[in-house]
Design a protein around this motif. Structure first.
Motif, PDB file in Angstrom:
ATOM      1  N   SER A  24     -33.059 -22.472   0.464  1.00  0.00           N
ATOM      2  CA  SER A  24     -34.412 -21.952   0.226  1.00  0.00           C
ATOM      3  C   SER A  24     -34.444 -20.469  -0.138  1.00  0.00           C
ATOM      4  N   LYS A  25     -33.381 -19.723   0.208  1.00  0.00           N
ATOM      5  CA  LYS A  25     -33.357 -18.271  -0.082  1.00  0.00           C
ATOM      6  C   LYS A  25     -31.917 -17.771  -0.123  1.00  0.00           C
ATOM      7  N   GLY A  26     -31.769 -16.484  -0.380  1.00  0.00           N
ATOM      8  CA  GLY A  26     -30.431 -15.899  -0.383  1.00  0.00           C
ATOM      9  C   GLY A  26     -29.962 -15.548   1.025  1.00  0.00           C
ATOM     10  N   VAL A  27     -28.641 -15.511   1.242  1.00  0.00           N
ATOM     11  CA  VAL A  27     -28.123 -15.035   2.532  1.00  0.00           C
ATOM     12  C   VAL A  27     -27.178 -13.855   2.298  1.00  0.00           C
ATOM     13  N   LYS A  28     -27.267 -12.895   3.231  1.00  0.00           N
ATOM     14  CA  LYS A  28     -26.426 -11.699   3.155  1.00  0.00           C
ATOM     15  C   LYS A  28     -25.295 -11.868   4.164  1.00  0.00           C
ATOM     16  N   VAL A  29     -24.058 -11.604   3.720  1.00  0.00           N
ATOM     17  CA  VAL A  29     -22.896 -11.924   4.547  1.00  0.00           C
ATOM     18  C   VAL A  29     -22.117 -10.668   4.927  1.00  0.00           C
ATOM     19  N   ASP A  30     -21.764 -10.564   6.198  1.00  0.00           N
ATOM     20  CA  ASP A  30     -20.883  -9.488   6.665  1.00  0.00           C
ATOM     21  C   ASP A  30     -19.434  -9.931   6.438  1.00  0.00           C
ATOM     22  N   ALA A  31     -18.698  -9.188   5.583  1.00  0.00           N
ATOM     23  CA  ALA A  31     -17.328  -9.583   5.234  1.00  0.00           C
ATOM     24  C   ALA A  31     -16.381  -9.538   6.436  1.00  0.00           C
ATOM     25  N   GLY A  32     -16.846  -8.965   7.551  1.00  0.00           N
ATOM     26  CA  GLY A  32     -16.036  -8.928   8.766  1.00  0.00           C
ATOM     27  C   GLY A  32     -15.580 -10.319   9.221  1.00  0.00           C
ATOM     28  N   VAL A  33     -16.396 -11.348   8.950  1.00  0.00           N
ATOM     29  CA  VAL A  33     -16.004 -12.706   9.372  1.00  0.00           C
ATOM     30  C   VAL A  33     -14.785 -13.189   8.595  1.00  0.00           C
ATOM     31  N   VAL A  34     -14.609 -12.651   7.382  1.00  0.00           N
ATOM     32  CA  VAL A  34     -13.423 -13.032   6.592  1.00  0.00           C
ATOM     33  C   VAL A  34     -12.210 -12.228   7.058  1.00  0.00           C
ATOM     34  N   ALA A  35     -12.449 -10.968   7.428  1.00  0.00           N
ATOM     35  CA  ALA A  35     -11.338 -10.089   7.825  1.00  0.00           C
ATOM     36  C   ALA A  35     -10.742 -10.486   9.180  1.00  0.00           C
ATOM     37  N   ALA A  36     -11.600 -10.967  10.103  1.00  0.00           N
ATOM     38  CA  ALA A  36     -11.176 -11.158  11.502  1.00  0.00           C
ATOM     39  C   ALA A  36      -9.909 -12.010  11.672  1.00  0.00           C
ATOM     40  N   PRO A  38     -15.878 -23.834   4.093  1.00  0.00           N
ATOM     41  CA  PRO A  38     -16.184 -22.406   4.024  1.00  0.00           C
ATOM     42  C   PRO A  38     -16.695 -21.921   5.369  1.00  0.00           C
ATOM     43  N   VAL A  39     -16.472 -20.608   5.646  1.00  0.00           N
ATOM     44  CA  VAL A  39     -17.073 -20.051   6.860  1.00  0.00           C
ATOM     45  C   VAL A  39     -18.446 -19.510   6.530  1.00  0.00           C
ATOM     46  N   ILE A  40     -18.706 -19.397   5.222  1.00  0.00           N
ATOM     47  CA  ILE A  40     -19.968 -18.825   4.779  1.00  0.00           C
ATOM     48  C   ILE A  40     -20.837 -19.956   4.235  1.00  0.00           C
ATOM     49  N   VAL A  41     -22.060 -20.065   4.755  1.00  0.00           N
ATOM     50  CA  VAL A  41     -22.918 -21.181   4.378  1.00  0.00           C
ATOM     51  C   VAL A  41     -24.166 -20.658   3.669  1.00  0.00           C
ATOM     52  N   ALA A  42     -24.517 -21.300   2.553  1.00  0.00           N
ATOM     53  CA  ALA A  42     -25.701 -20.885   1.793  1.00  0.00           C
ATOM     54  C   ALA A  42     -26.954 -21.509   2.389  1.00  0.00           C
ATOM     55  N   ASP A  43     -28.113 -20.911   2.066  1.00  0.00           N
ATOM     56  CA  ASP A  43     -29.401 -21.478   2.462  1.00  0.00           C
ATOM     57  C   ASP A  43     -30.125 -21.877   1.173  1.00  0.00           C
ATOM     58  N   TYR A  74     -24.713 -13.342  -0.868  1.00  0.00           N
ATOM     59  CA  TYR A  74     -24.556 -11.936  -1.252  1.00  0.00           C
ATOM     60  C   TYR A  74     -23.666 -11.209  -0.248  1.00  0.00           C
ATOM     61  N   VAL A  75     -22.575 -10.641  -0.740  1.00  0.00           N
ATOM     62  CA  VAL A  75     -21.662  -9.861   0.096  1.00  0.00           C
ATOM     63  C   VAL A  75     -21.788  -8.396  -0.332  1.00  0.00           C
ATOM     64  N   PRO A  76     -22.458  -7.554   0.476  1.00  0.00           N
ATOM     65  CA  PRO A  76     -22.751  -6.188   0.035  1.00  0.00           C
ATOM     66  C   PRO A  76     -21.577  -5.221   0.132  1.00  0.00           C
ATOM     67  N   LEU A  77     -20.605  -5.490   1.008  1.00  0.00           N
ATOM     68  CA  LEU A  77     -19.489  -4.572   1.247  1.00  0.00           C
ATOM     69  C   LEU A  77     -18.209  -5.367   1.447  1.00  0.00           C
ATOM     70  N   VAL A  78     -17.101  -4.897   0.883  1.00  0.00           N
ATOM     71  CA  VAL A  78     -15.854  -5.645   1.062  1.00  0.00           C
ATOM     72  C   VAL A  78     -14.778  -4.849   1.803  1.00  0.00           C
ATOM     73  N   GLY A  79     -15.111  -3.606   2.176  1.00  0.00           N
ATOM     74  CA  GLY A  79     -14.117  -2.693   2.744  1.00  0.00           C
ATOM     75  C   GLY A  79     -13.327  -3.249   3.925  1.00  0.00           C
ATOM     76  N   LYS A  80     -13.993  -4.001   4.795  1.00  0.00           N
ATOM     77  CA  LYS A  80     -13.278  -4.522   5.973  1.00  0.00           C
ATOM     78  C   LYS A  80     -12.149  -5.463   5.563  1.00  0.00           C
ATOM     79  N   VAL A  81     -12.414  -6.264   4.530  1.00  0.00           N
ATOM     80  CA  VAL A  81     -11.373  -7.193   4.074  1.00  0.00           C
ATOM     81  C   VAL A  81     -10.283  -6.431   3.297  1.00  0.00           C
TER      82      VAL A  81
END
Ligand SMILES: NC(=O)C1=CN([C@@H]2O[C@H](COP(=O)(O)OP(=O)(O)OC[C@H]3O[C@@H](n4cnc5c(N)ncnc54)[C@H](O)[C@@H]3O)[C@@H](O)[C@H]2O)C=CC1
Ligand SMILES: Nc1nc(=O)c2c([nH]1)NC[C@@H]1CN(c3ccc(C(=O)N[C@@H](CCC(=O)O)C(=O)O)cc3)C=[N+]21
Length: 364
Positions: free
Chosen positions: A11-23, A4-9, A297-304
């Motif tokens: 100890s807590k939640g992580v917020k992900v910018d969907a731009g890394v998936v779109a690029a 995965p390009v997205i890695v969990a933590d 947590y992915v708050p926005l998917v518009g870029k993808v």
């Protein structure tokens, strides 16, 4: 592609910018368009038809124009003042060989009924030619998705079915998240053992997404304002659970409620869950969510979504509009038998049958 390009933590939640998936998808599109241009072929053209005053639709159109222009694709927005004229504009675009993709922004008529009892927006969705349907929402693609048919030309498998962009963007995001897709399993089984809740069952977001995740092996609860359905193993069942019971069982939760007031209670969310918000409104209290260990947590998917729209446009172009494809079709037509060909075939068949019957009778 590796994941995965997205890695969990833990100890807590992580917020992900969907731009890394779109690029990477956008890079692939830019390269393809460059290659077309190097061969003297004009870039594919996407036409948007806007006939509503919905700010989300207008913003989406603007984002699409920007992305297309920066990736070398052509985009043209056609604003229609009276909703009644959308059908005529759509037919004009369908029949224009210079147009390669069409997106009609919804809602136009919303739940307003047409004479047939189906909604007028459904009628418009079905009126987009499958050769131009960048959103994959017309009947041809919908029926194939709901029957888990992945190619238009079975068993040749040279033409892929188009998939709805927003639902597809969520799939592409989940493919890059930990604890979702298991790539060691066969395609169609990579979500086996996962439970998903999707809060939205619209024709453009929730329903196709539920079908796609179920086609990949997940158990999917599809929640809307009135009812809950479960999609699993190619079947659809009415379900008597509450939204809370569904979400508590789910390691993947997708929210798409188009209102400011809706808030998904974060105490329902499991540790290590993946939460994707598709709505233009934040459907979840971010701060509380990001305290849950292992949550992605992915708050926005518009870029993808926009990247998938571009990718679908390039796919339509390759499958139906590329000069090589059009040339091949014309060659095939030219090589087809003339009108009297079938008469000759019929005559030959009758003659051979007569001969065989004659010989059989003589042998008796
Ligand atoms: N980022 C993106 O790529 C996209 C974002 N959107 C956004 O997603 C949102 C949804 O769009 P559509 O599906 O087109 O809207 P829609 O109005 O067609 O559908 C909304 C769905 O949510 C359900 N719903 C509403 N209130 C609910 C509640 N309290 N509890 C459970 N379910 C509830 C409805 O029953 C319906 O199934 C909008 O905010 C839109 O702007 C839509 C498409 C693409
Ligand atoms: N036929 C049709 N298909 C749609 O998919 C469709 C539609 N009609 N009508 C309108 C809604 C709305 N919608 C959005 C898509 C992307 C962003 C978008 O790009 N959002 C940015 C965030 C923008 C911001 O809030 O800053 C992002 O997610 O990164 C927004 C809204 C598609 N819709």
């Amino acid at each position: 592609m590796s994941k995965p390009v997205i890695v969990a933590d833990p100890s807590k939640g992580v917020k992900v910018d969907a731009g890394v998936v779109a690029a990477p998808f956008r890079k692939e599109i830019r390269d393809k368009v460059e290659a077309l241009k190097a061969h003297g072929v004009d870039a594919p053209l996407l036409v948007g038809l806007l006939a509503n005053k919905d700010p989300a639709a207008k913003q989406y159109a603007e984002w699409t124009r920007k992305a297309c222009e920066s990736d070398g694709l052509r985009y043209e927005l056609r604003c229609v003042d009276d909703a009644i004229d959308v059908e005529a504009e759509l037919m004009k675009a369908n029949e224009d060989p210079k147009v390669h993709g069409i997106i009609v922004y919804y809602p136009i008529f919303g739940q307003e009924e047409s004479f047939s009892g189906a909604s007028q927006d459904d009628y418009l969705r079905d009126s987009v030619s499958f050769k131009c349907d960048v959103e994959g929402l017309c009947h041809t693609y919908r029926t194939n998705l709901y029957r888990n048919v992945r190619y238009l030309d079975y068993p040749n498998q040279s033409q892929k079915c188009l998939l709805p962009c927003t639902a597809l963007s969520v799939v592409k995001i989940l493919e890059k998240c930990p604890n979702c897709y298991d790539e060691s399993k066969a395609v169609g089984r990579q979500l086996e053992g996962r439970t998903v809740t999707i809060i939205n069952r619209s024709e453009i977001v929730g329903r196709p997404l539920a079908a796609m995740l179920a086609n990949d092996g997940a158990e999917v609860y599809s929640v809307d304002i009135n009812s809950i359905y479960k999609f699993s193993g190619g079947r659809l069942h009415k379900c008597e659970l509450t939204p809370e019971e569904c979400v508590r069982q789910s390691s993947i939760v997708i929210t798409g409620v188009p209102t400011k007031n809706y808030m998904l209670p974060t105490e329902w969310i499991q540790p290590n869950a993946t939460v994707v918000n598709v709505a233009s409104f934040k459907n979840v209290d971010e701060e509380a969510l990001l305290k849950i260990p292992g949550v992605v947590y992915v708050p926005l998917v518009g870029k993808v979504t926009v990247a998938m729209l571009e990718r679908n446009l390039v796919r339509l172009f390759d499958q139906f509009h590329h000069p090589d494809v059009v040339y091949r079709k014309e060659q095939k037509k030219a090589g087809e038998a003339p009108w009297y060909g079938s008469l000759i075939q019929l005559y030959t068949a009758v003659a051979i049958t007569a001969l065989l019957v004659h010989q059989a009778l003589r042998r008796k």
